[in-house]
Design a protein around this motif. Sequence first.
Motif, PDB file in Angstrom:
ATOM      1  N   GLU A 193       3.617   4.654  -0.341  1.00  0.00           N
ATOM      2  CA  GLU A 193       2.100   4.946   0.838  1.00  0.00           C
ATOM      3  C   GLU A 193       1.415   4.662   0.235  1.00  0.00           C
ATOM      4  O   GLU A 193      -0.258   3.745   0.774  1.00  0.00           O
TER       5      GLU A 193
ATOM      6  N   LYS B 172      -9.159   0.823   4.200  1.00  0.00           N
ATOM      7  CA  LYS B 172      -7.972   0.972   2.855  1.00  0.00           C
ATOM      8  C   LYS B 172      -9.613   1.969   1.648  1.00  0.00           C
ATOM      9  O   LYS B 172     -10.392   1.227   1.853  1.00  0.00           O
TER      10      LYS B 172
ATOM     11  N   LYS C 287      -0.573   1.048   0.059  1.00  0.00           N
ATOM     12  CA  LYS C 287      -0.717   0.622   1.833  1.00  0.00           C
ATOM     13  C   LYS C 287      -2.320   1.163   1.986  1.00  0.00           C
ATOM     14  O   LYS C 287      -3.015   0.273   3.026  1.00  0.00           O
TER      15      LYS C 287
ATOM     16  N   THR D 142      -6.472  -3.065   7.945  1.00  0.00           N
ATOM     17  CA  THR D 142      -6.155  -1.490   7.861  1.00  0.00           C
ATOM     18  C   THR D 142      -7.752  -1.265   6.746  1.00  0.00           C
ATOM     19  O   THR D 142      -7.660  -1.961   5.892  1.00  0.00           O
TER      20      THR D 142
END
Length: 172
Positions: free
Chosen positions: A81, A152, A84, A150
Motif C-alpha cells: 500500500e 503522493k 501506491k 493520486t
Amino acid sequence: MVRQMLVERRGGRSRLAVLGAVAVLALAPALASCSDDNGGKTGGTASSSPPVTAPTDPVAAKAQITKNWTAFFDPKTPVAEKVKLLENGEQMRPVLGAFAGDKNAAMTSAKVTGIEFTSATGANVTYDLLVGGSPALPGSKGTSILQNGTWKVSVKTLCGLVELSGVTVQGC
C-alpha cells in the motif's frame, strides 16, 4: 620568441574564455525558454494568464494529501500500500522494504499540520513526525506530488528522512 608565443597563447585563451561567456549569455534566454516548466506536458501557451498554483479542487486535494501521508507513515500500512502512496513507488519498493522491519520505523507516524500548493500538481507539506505518538520532528517540511491522479509523498521527502537517519539506502 617564447615570450611572444606565451602572450599569443594567453591571448588566445582569454579570447576563447570571452567567446565562451558570450555564447553562454546569448544562449541562456533561449535555453530557459525551452526548459520543461510544464512537467513534461506539451501544449503550453505563451498567454499572459497567471500560472496555475492550485488544483481545481484544493479542499479535496488537501484531504487526500492528509489521508495519504497519514497512511504512508502509519507503521500498520503494508509495504504494498505504501508503494501506491509514494512517488515512483515501484522503483522505491526496496527502500520501503528496508524500513518494514526496522523497530524505529514501526513506532513512527506523521501528522499533517499544513499544506500549501505550489502548482496544480505539487504541494509543500508541513507535518510532525511522531515516534510512539510524541513529536520527534515537529514542523517538518516535505512535498507531495500528484502522480497518476493520486497525491503522493515525494521521493525527495522520503530520502530526506533517510538521510537524517544517517543510513545509506540504495535508491536515495
